[in-house]
Write an enzyme that holds these catalytic residues in place. Structure first.
Site, PDB file in Angstrom:
ATOM      1  N   GLY D 152     -23.179  32.033  57.773  1.00 15.17           N
ATOM      2  CA  GLY D 152     -22.863  30.549  57.415  1.00 15.17           C
ATOM      3  C   GLY D 152     -21.986  29.667  58.390  1.00 15.17           C
ATOM      4  O   GLY D 152     -21.212  30.456  58.917  1.00 15.17           O
ATOM      5  N   CYS D 153     -22.129  28.620  58.341  1.00 13.82           N
ATOM      6  CA  CYS D 153     -21.144  27.819  59.254  1.00 13.82           C
ATOM      7  C   CYS D 153     -19.864  27.718  58.646  1.00 13.82           C
ATOM      8  O   CYS D 153     -18.731  28.202  59.354  1.00 13.82           O
ATOM      9  CB  CYS D 153     -21.614  26.393  59.749  1.00 13.82           C
ATOM     10  SG  CYS D 153     -22.067  25.518  58.220  1.00 13.82           S
ATOM     11  N   TYR D 154     -19.635  27.349  57.386  1.00 12.85           N
ATOM     12  CA  TYR D 154     -18.438  27.263  56.810  1.00 12.85           C
ATOM     13  C   TYR D 154     -17.772  28.719  56.676  1.00 12.85           C
ATOM     14  O   TYR D 154     -16.622  29.115  56.882  1.00 12.85           O
ATOM     15  CB  TYR D 154     -18.549  26.851  55.292  1.00 12.85           C
ATOM     16  CG  TYR D 154     -18.606  25.442  55.011  1.00 12.85           C
ATOM     17  CD1 TYR D 154     -17.840  24.538  55.528  1.00 12.85           C
ATOM     18  CD2 TYR D 154     -19.611  24.834  54.649  1.00 12.85           C
ATOM     19  CE1 TYR D 154     -17.613  23.257  55.339  1.00 12.85           C
ATOM     20  CE2 TYR D 154     -19.872  23.520  54.417  1.00 12.85           C
ATOM     21  CZ  TYR D 154     -18.820  22.654  54.791  1.00 12.85           C
ATOM     22  OH  TYR D 154     -18.896  21.268  54.396  1.00 12.85           O
ATOM     23  N   SER D 155     -18.831  29.649  56.504  1.00 11.13           N
ATOM     24  CA  SER D 155     -18.286  31.022  56.393  1.00 11.13           C
ATOM     25  C   SER D 155     -17.740  31.622  57.668  1.00 11.13           C
ATOM     26  O   SER D 155     -16.679  32.431  57.432  1.00 11.13           O
ATOM     27  CB  SER D 155     -19.288  32.164  56.001  1.00 11.13           C
ATOM     28  OG  SER D 155     -19.951  31.576  55.099  1.00 11.13           O
ATOM     29  N   THR D 156     -18.060  31.292  58.827  1.00  9.75           N
ATOM     30  CA  THR D 156     -17.791  31.681  60.098  1.00  9.75           C
ATOM     31  C   THR D 156     -16.330  31.142  60.323  1.00  9.75           C
ATOM     32  O   THR D 156     -15.396  32.215  60.792  1.00  9.75           O
ATOM     33  CB  THR D 156     -18.635  31.209  61.143  1.00  9.75           C
ATOM     34  OG1 THR D 156     -20.149  32.012  61.028  1.00  9.75           O
ATOM     35  CG2 THR D 156     -18.158  31.722  62.497  1.00  9.75           C
TER      36      THR D 156
END
Lengths: 349, 349, 349, 349
Positions: D152-156
């Site tokens: 995920g974008c936030y996760s990255t």
């Protein structure tokens, strides 16, 4: 990288200069071997532009023709107007080829320059030497030259939209009205109230009505194409966005030409020039559709009620309107394919 | 609040409706006694508009003429075009006075409406009853009327900028070109790709060239003022901002009128009308300078080289271009001072 | 207007000053009789702020205590920090009441001021005289005072969100982390690269981590409310918008308090204070929902998994975070209803 | 182009898909041979995305595993979550390698997926097959795999900022608080009020507090790295910009580690991974400094007063947070240099 053409950039800390760095980073045949700034010489360029961290670790050089010549064969001048004209002669003398992104070598007449720019013009000799690099129109003339004058951002969008119609007599040049709009980056990185976020955001403003210095540049070219003096109404507006220019142009149509005829003619006119894209009937380009790319997209609407055509032309002011076209001119000057290093897909959204 | 005039708003969940609520909240002689929405009837209006939390705690009413009449004496219709024409007759029959913010009662000819709006027109009878409420021009005609048609946002900015010059023969109406730009709120709260943030942000686009439905409205008025049919070129553009319209207008000047003459004449023309402000020579208004207010600011630039004048007119599309002018029309209809409840200072920055 | 309270504004050309002008224009009991700017004295204020055309036609006064006293009874000081402390003693000596919007009189300790502001502090005497005007919390103390220190913008959003929970022991003050975000207008009208449109637009940045001068202000108040020293983590970020602050706050919940308990307690805590609105469960305020108004909206989310509460508090930094709260303090100082002249509906959209 | 790896993109009309097209256009070893969209099959992709005019002239294909396999060897799935899980098994069966950009194969537990996504999970078998492609951390595991789950974008942004510190015991995982902010493009091209320009512009909002589906993904990874269950507070906010994510992270520091120690350790941790850039002491990255590029930039601020560290991590959500990292995973899967086709300079300004 040893066999690449070495280029230097004067004015590397401005938006035009830093965009040259971005674009040339992926050029297959050229590289940037010196980044130059009179005001910040000695500092790492990445200090003022942290997006270049670990990409460019070199220090900014001072403006020294001999030093530049020892590092490069071609120099881009991306300074404000009024400075480039002072630097150019010494660069040429040092044996460098010069691509000037400023407005200093666009107008053939020093008097006209002085009237519109309110600055000391370049010498007539240097002006005579300069080739006006509107790539799709005058690309052939650029080859093997030593001083290329890169067109203005507004001029590029406007002239690519008007020249075919003027040349072919599709419109009456005496009726041309140009309503142009630009993002804020066109004004550069210098700080002033006109580029203050809180003043520009959620705001749309008109400025320099009938006084913009790209007006005589546009008229000089249109007059040459028409074969007689052309005078235009030219208005500039500031859009709350960073990049992008739209030029909305109006003129009276001759011989009852239709929208379809305009489209067909422009497509044939620009055949083989991949950076000009002619849109289909009923649609017009928006600035975001060329964002970050070297494209100039053009659309048309003829109105039978009024007998006028509306031509919409868009570019990214920092790419096709500055650094991108400068690289296109480098390619043409060197006899390379004009698209080298410029085949970016626009960034969307 | 008992003695205030009671008003109702159909279409309270649209941007025009919610702006009426904001502005009328501080009106000294009128109040909103019913907020109406066919699609959300029964819900608290603050649910869809949390900025109204604790300010309006009432539920949305359904569209019911008898109910509205029991609660109010005047009804604002702030629905999309095509709906207002269907609702108006029953509101009039119920004994309500109607101020219509949609485009349904602006054009005097049902055929012209159908051509440009592609919708079923109002009846000729209702159209004949409607008074076109361009307040500074036709304010006297509004008094004591029962159906006021509030002008379009583009039309307001454009007509206030052109009417004096057309009326007085300062410009040649056959040469008028109007390049208009609007913030996104003008398209309303409906969701579609054209108002999607990622598509609009950092983008400038042209739309509906020569096809915008405010064009016949502008021409209807200019023709009436000129005394003969006037046809105009009219382009609309979308600006990445929420509020604001700029209309940049071009025309050939007659009798060698100068910028100063335009300014002096417009100042005298609009004397006593506080919402029109004429800017001094060499400056032009920007949209932010009227943001959130009922002002229309106008500036001029005559170019001797081309013989043309550029007229720049700006408004807040939701205030002077919609809710604000609707309240101004309410004031005029009631015989009150036209500035009641509208004396806001523009919000800057 | 003769019977209104006369007020003067030092720093009228800054965003805080010009917002005071906007808001006081509709105040029923106060008026602005002198607009003051040391840098632009003698010029019309509308020259630098064309949105005030025909609204304020007066010239800017110089900073002269006797002149100010001859024109006004209360003076707002809306200068940058470091200047207000120098002006205040002479204003008090001249018999003026002072409401200081800068940070110069917020911290009770000159040493702490010097550490965080890196500027010369006000004298201890003046600091002792100053009353901290966080209106909903310390409003009673403001009445009849002569020197009010208006809270910081970040501090206002943060403290209104934290004080009830700290006071009532709903959270552990040692665990407080404050992640704050502000629009660009908070940095004022001064030009620098940090407020340059092309740098800020389409950008989100963090700045002054653990170093922002509102941190000791927040800690001073929380320590007083807790009864022991409270230290907080405080981060500030710049949002690409003009107005608005959100403070997102985190803390460990005590006694298993639920979201509903927080909401119920805050509602009772702020009962009778109309400018604080507590949002219902499952929704949180956004900055646009208080834009242009004096509201502070607060929402809550307790997470049972982590035992922490997230508190979201928003204000318009130029209204509740500056000019609006200053007027609220004027109202309280004068013994008036605190809402006078401030009952604006937020501007949406 | 004959010898390039052939890839297909399901969901080509979404922002993730169209960004894959942009980036792969300049990949030296891979090309896009089929653009796929179930909703728009049969139309030219450039119709919905005019920026692709003359760049991609092909029509959108339907979602047909056999057809895709006949045209490509690797398929990117860039659909919304809930759809990818349904398509993946048939793609694998057809002999295609799959890189899934959705959230459907990130969580190892179907139950956890169902709790947070409120959708039917993929089968345990497929989940077991999927390799989590956080490139800088798990890049080795990606090689030669057939199903890569792109983070995920936030996760990255968050995990690249936290993993080294958690792994090395520099921070206490139980104290982690993540305050994340994203541009609007993260929500995709689907139209709804939450992405309506007039609602988002000049607005900053919080959403899904403690409920965002990237939270369990972050916790799954951090727990694995810590060796015991880690629970975090995770907040998400919407920034009025198109691209960019900043994750501001807070945790209690262990062993008195200083800012300099964090910086030195992270630099050594990410040595040889060119897409992670660690900023020097006293500066923090802003989202624009990685705009349009595959970089993740990270900065640190340890506060001795509170014993906490603030970690700031930024990415372009559509590049490193989606399409860029997917291509990085393609490179790793194929055993190529991970930077192929991704060596873009960020676009600034």
């Amino acid at each position: 990288m040893g066999s690449k053409l070495k280029t230097a950039i004067i004015g590397s800390t401005g938006y035009g200069g830093v965009e040259l760095i971005r674009l040339l980073a992926s050029h297959p045949l050229a590289e940037v071997t010196s980044v130059i700034s009179s005001s910040s010489a000695g500092s790492p360029i990445a200090e003022g532009y942290p997006h270049l961290t670990e990409i460019r670790t070199d220090l900014l050089d001072d403006v020294d023709p001999a030093l530049i010549k020892s590092k490069a064969d071609v120099v881009f001048i991306a300074t404000p107007s009024g400075i480039a004209s002072k630097l150019t002669p010494s660069m040429l003398e040092a044996g460098l080829k010069v691509i000037d992104l400023s407005g200093d070598h666009r107008l053939k007449s020093p008097e006209v320059y002085e009237t519109w720019y309110k600055k000391t013009p370049a010498s007539q000799n240097t002006l005579d030497l300069a080739v006006y690099g509107l790539a799709e129109i005058y690309g052939d003339a650029v080859r093997d030259q030593t001083l290329i004058s890169n067109p203005g951002c507004y001029s590029t969008a406007t002239l690519l939209g008007l020249i075919p119609a003027v040349k072919a007599g599709y419109i009456d040049p005496a009726t041309i009205i140009i309503d142009a709009k630009s993002g804020v980056s066109g004004a550069g990185r210098g700080v002033n109230l006109g580029s203050h976020y809180s003043e520009v955001n959620e705001n749309f403003s008109a400025y320099k009505l009938n006084k913009h210095q790209h007006n005589p540049e546009i008229e000089q070219v249109l007059s040459a194409e028409a074969g007689y003096p052309v005078v235009t109404t030219f208005s500039t507006h500031l859009v709350p966005m960073t990049r992008g220019i739209m030029s909305t142009m109006y003129a009276t149509v001759k011989d009852g030409r239709s929208t379809d005829e305009f489209i067909a003619f422009y497509r044939s006119f620009y055949e083989g020039r991949p950076f000009v894209r002619i849109r289909q009937e009923g649609t017009w380009p928006s600035t975001k559709e060329v964002w970050g790319s070297n494209y100039c997209d053009i659309g048309f609407a003829v109105d039978e009620r009024t007998g006028r055509v509306t031509i919409v032309s868009v570019i990214d002011n920092l790419v096709k309107g500055a650094a991108g076209q400068a690289i296109q001119n480098l390619n043409l000057m060197m006899g390379w394919d004009e698209t080298l290093g410029l085949q970016f897909v626009p960034v969307y959204p």
